[in-house]
Design a protein around this motif. Sequence first.
Motif, PDB file in Angstrom:
ATOM      1  N   ILE A  95     108.919  75.633  73.992  1.00  0.00           N
ATOM      2  CA  ILE A  95     107.893  75.113  74.173  1.00  0.00           C
ATOM      3  C   ILE A  95     106.987  75.999  75.317  1.00  0.00           C
ATOM      4  O   ILE A  95     107.395  76.248  76.277  1.00  0.00           O
ATOM      5  CB  ILE A  95     107.925  73.806  74.786  1.00  0.00           C
ATOM      6  CG1 ILE A  95     108.794  72.875  73.778  1.00  0.00           C
ATOM      7  CG2 ILE A  95     106.733  73.013  74.996  1.00  0.00           C
ATOM      8  CD1 ILE A  95     110.282  72.684  74.339  1.00  0.00           C
ATOM      9  N   ARG A  96     105.627  76.027  74.760  1.00  0.00           N
ATOM     10  CA  ARG A  96     104.736  76.969  75.597  1.00  0.00           C
ATOM     11  C   ARG A  96     103.299  76.204  75.801  1.00  0.00           C
ATOM     12  O   ARG A  96     102.678  76.423  74.805  1.00  0.00           O
ATOM     13  CB  ARG A  96     104.464  78.396  74.822  1.00  0.00           C
ATOM     14  CG  ARG A  96     105.380  79.507  74.892  1.00  0.00           C
ATOM     15  CD  ARG A  96     105.365  80.467  76.145  1.00  0.00           C
ATOM     16  NE  ARG A  96     105.967  81.569  75.623  1.00  0.00           N
ATOM     17  CZ  ARG A  96     105.337  82.586  75.067  1.00  0.00           C
ATOM     18  NH1 ARG A  96     103.941  82.624  75.145  1.00  0.00           N
ATOM     19  NH2 ARG A  96     105.988  83.778  74.922  1.00  0.00           N
ATOM     20  N   PRO A  97     103.118  75.551  76.993  1.00  0.00           N
ATOM     21  CA  PRO A  97     101.827  75.047  77.146  1.00  0.00           C
ATOM     22  C   PRO A  97     100.955  76.183  77.490  1.00  0.00           C
ATOM     23  O   PRO A  97     101.193  76.997  78.337  1.00  0.00           O
ATOM     24  CB  PRO A  97     102.058  74.016  78.369  1.00  0.00           C
ATOM     25  CG  PRO A  97     103.698  74.121  78.514  1.00  0.00           C
ATOM     26  CD  PRO A  97     104.147  75.528  78.154  1.00  0.00           C
ATOM     27  N   VAL A 115     104.900  74.593  70.182  1.00  0.00           N
ATOM     28  CA  VAL A 115     106.284  74.088  69.664  1.00  0.00           C
ATOM     29  C   VAL A 115     106.812  75.370  68.813  1.00  0.00           C
ATOM     30  O   VAL A 115     106.484  75.247  67.503  1.00  0.00           O
ATOM     31  CB  VAL A 115     106.613  72.876  69.403  1.00  0.00           C
ATOM     32  CG1 VAL A 115     107.921  72.607  69.148  1.00  0.00           C
ATOM     33  CG2 VAL A 115     106.099  71.945  70.487  1.00  0.00           C
ATOM     34  N   ARG A 116     107.648  76.146  69.002  1.00  0.00           N
ATOM     35  CA  ARG A 116     108.292  77.167  68.080  1.00  0.00           C
ATOM     36  C   ARG A 116     109.786  76.963  67.813  1.00  0.00           C
ATOM     37  O   ARG A 116     110.472  76.732  68.655  1.00  0.00           O
ATOM     38  CB  ARG A 116     107.944  78.366  68.873  1.00  0.00           C
ATOM     39  CG  ARG A 116     108.853  79.822  68.280  1.00  0.00           C
ATOM     40  CD  ARG A 116     108.952  80.867  69.027  1.00  0.00           C
ATOM     41  NE  ARG A 116     109.667  81.776  68.581  1.00  0.00           N
ATOM     42  CZ  ARG A 116     110.122  82.944  69.325  1.00  0.00           C
ATOM     43  NH1 ARG A 116     109.585  83.234  70.563  1.00  0.00           N
ATOM     44  NH2 ARG A 116     110.942  83.831  69.082  1.00  0.00           N
ATOM     45  N   GLU A 117     110.005  76.987  66.623  1.00  0.00           N
ATOM     46  CA  GLU A 117     111.312  76.774  66.100  1.00  0.00           C
ATOM     47  C   GLU A 117     112.035  78.342  66.598  1.00  0.00           C
ATOM     48  O   GLU A 117     111.665  79.172  66.486  1.00  0.00           O
ATOM     49  CB  GLU A 117     111.570  76.731  64.662  1.00  0.00           C
ATOM     50  CG  GLU A 117     112.903  76.119  64.125  1.00  0.00           C
ATOM     51  CD  GLU A 117     114.062  77.188  64.256  1.00  0.00           C
ATOM     52  OE1 GLU A 117     115.257  76.515  64.548  1.00  0.00           O
ATOM     53  OE2 GLU A 117     113.684  78.447  64.029  1.00  0.00           O
ATOM     54  N   GLY A 232     105.719  81.668  65.677  1.00  0.00           N
ATOM     55  CA  GLY A 232     105.407  80.998  66.861  1.00  0.00           C
ATOM     56  C   GLY A 232     105.642  82.250  68.086  1.00  0.00           C
ATOM     57  O   GLY A 232     104.879  82.148  68.905  1.00  0.00           O
ATOM     58  N   ASP A 233     106.372  83.039  67.557  1.00  0.00           N
ATOM     59  CA  ASP A 233     106.439  84.141  68.684  1.00  0.00           C
ATOM     60  C   ASP A 233     105.221  84.946  68.781  1.00  0.00           C
ATOM     61  O   ASP A 233     104.554  85.137  69.827  1.00  0.00           O
ATOM     62  CB  ASP A 233     107.439  85.217  68.171  1.00  0.00           C
ATOM     63  CG  ASP A 233     107.841  86.278  68.920  1.00  0.00           C
ATOM     64  OD1 ASP A 233     107.137  86.250  70.108  1.00  0.00           O
ATOM     65  OD2 ASP A 233     108.414  87.218  68.637  1.00  0.00           O
ATOM     66  N   ILE A 234     104.342  84.974  67.667  1.00  0.00           N
ATOM     67  CA  ILE A 234     103.044  85.710  67.855  1.00  0.00           C
ATOM     68  C   ILE A 234     102.108  84.792  68.394  1.00  0.00           C
ATOM     69  O   ILE A 234     101.187  85.048  69.138  1.00  0.00           O
ATOM     70  CB  ILE A 234     102.778  86.235  66.495  1.00  0.00           C
ATOM     71  CG1 ILE A 234     103.715  87.341  65.870  1.00  0.00           C
ATOM     72  CG2 ILE A 234     101.500  86.878  66.217  1.00  0.00           C
ATOM     73  CD1 ILE A 234     103.793  87.523  64.553  1.00  0.00           C
ATOM     74  N   SER A 236     102.428  82.253  70.232  1.00  0.00           N
ATOM     75  CA  SER A 236     102.532  81.792  71.359  1.00  0.00           C
ATOM     76  C   SER A 236     101.878  82.882  72.265  1.00  0.00           C
ATOM     77  O   SER A 236     101.201  82.460  73.559  1.00  0.00           O
ATOM     78  CB  SER A 236     103.796  81.431  71.957  1.00  0.00           C
ATOM     79  OG  SER A 236     104.795  82.604  71.560  1.00  0.00           O
ATOM     80  N   ASP A 237     101.993  83.947  72.135  1.00  0.00           N
ATOM     81  CA  ASP A 237     101.378  85.175  72.925  1.00  0.00           C
ATOM     82  C   ASP A 237      99.937  85.114  72.874  1.00  0.00           C
ATOM     83  O   ASP A 237      99.212  85.246  73.947  1.00  0.00           O
ATOM     84  CB  ASP A 237     101.951  86.626  72.751  1.00  0.00           C
ATOM     85  CG  ASP A 237     103.063  86.834  73.433  1.00  0.00           C
ATOM     86  OD1 ASP A 237     103.965  86.075  73.802  1.00  0.00           O
ATOM     87  OD2 ASP A 237     103.676  88.086  73.600  1.00  0.00           O
ATOM     88  N   GLU A 238      99.356  84.904  71.580  1.00  0.00           N
ATOM     89  CA  GLU A 238      97.942  84.656  71.515  1.00  0.00           C
ATOM     90  C   GLU A 238      97.388  83.493  72.502  1.00  0.00           C
ATOM     91  O   GLU A 238      96.292  83.629  73.017  1.00  0.00           O
ATOM     92  CB  GLU A 238      97.628  84.441  69.986  1.00  0.00           C
ATOM     93  CG  GLU A 238      96.228  84.440  69.759  1.00  0.00           C
ATOM     94  CD  GLU A 238      95.660  84.186  68.254  1.00  0.00           C
ATOM     95  OE1 GLU A 238      96.835  84.116  67.444  1.00  0.00           O
ATOM     96  OE2 GLU A 238      94.631  83.870  68.118  1.00  0.00           O
TER      97      GLU A 238
HETATM   98 MG    MG Z   1     107.538  86.767  72.011  1.00  0.00          MG
END
Ligand code: MG
Length: 338
Positions: A95-97, A115-117, A232-234, A236-238
């Motif tokens: 989870i990345r707010p 929210v990333r799996e 989600g990885d990509i 979340s950084d964006e």
């Molecule tokens: Mg990453």
Amino acid sequence: MTYDVTLIPGDGIGPEITDQTVKVLEATGLRFNWDEELAGVSAVEATGTPLPDATVESIRKNAVALKGPLTTPVGTGFRSVNVGLRKEFELYANIRPAKTILPGGRFENVDIVLVRENLEGLYIGVEHFVQIGDDPRAVGESMAIVTRAGCERIVRYAFEYALKHHRGKVTIVHKANILKMVSGLFLEVGREIAQEYAGRVESNDMIVDNTAMQLVLRPEQFDVMVTTNMFGDILSDEVSGLVGGLGLAPGANVGTKAAIFEAVHGSAPDIAGKGVANPSAQMLAAAMMLDHLGELECADRIRRAVVDTIVADGIRTRDLGGTASTEEFGRAVARRAA
Ligand code: MG
Ligand code: NAI
């Protein structure tokens, strides 16, 4: 009530930012029984292994950990401890707010929770080369595994998160037009679960490439987002980039057996030991931990204290253009959080 929490100060700036974060947590009046454990390079130096059994056992017992960044040697050396912990405790949700804190940036009103799996998809790492003729690496082949059960629990997590945090909408991000099975399954399950929450949480779905563009054009349209591992990885950084980078970004890894809270940034070896690191991200991660423990009021108080210290008091560490030391900043936040 006293909370038993595993505390892993970690490497590099980890111990400095963790000290200040603990001070702020205790300033709220909540009581903690800290079980301090080692991981990463500091654990290798002390015990010969990057993830000692004692650390794993402590997390297993407490089910909640606050963790500093860990240095991962590049090329040689041990495998990522973070990946090890994710597997050990089935930490299926990342989870990345991302919320605008400093005014004057590119976007004023970003408030997104991604929210990333965390366990499935292409990142399971089942891959191999196929030899053609005498070229042993002529073809690379990789397998993405997505399960109905995995989709269900991550999408459900996102909707439950929306309910608990009074958020209005969940966007399901996919690529089902091309990846008809692995991403198609995620979308199908996502829509089923969205139905269960109809009338309580709004939802829509969006193809990932369009999502990447929409995030840059009109980020205000997003609230909670849920997606599979690599997307989600990509994204979340964006999303972190929309609000000024990783310096203020907290994260949580939540599973069935434990939940681990940490800043998104690394161990910052270039400034370690100098007392100038920004502890904000670690403090915001600590606030997520309090949310998880059900201490919503204290969690909000910490978030507000961090924002008010930076914006209203203008007390900022070097990375935000200020002159405050890690400790001065920590003291200011603790005063406001009390
Ligand atoms: Mg990453
Ligand atoms: P990094 O995030 O540690 O540093 C990148 C840049 O941001 C550096 O200039 C650093 O000084 C600055 N920075 C980071 N956090 C800061 C803070 N709180 N206050 C002020 N400035 C800050 O990323 P890098 O250099 O790629 O990685 C360093 C080490 O951290 C590597 O060994 C990497 O594997 C590890 N790492 C660990 C993570 C974790 O344990 N969750 C996550 C990311 C990296």
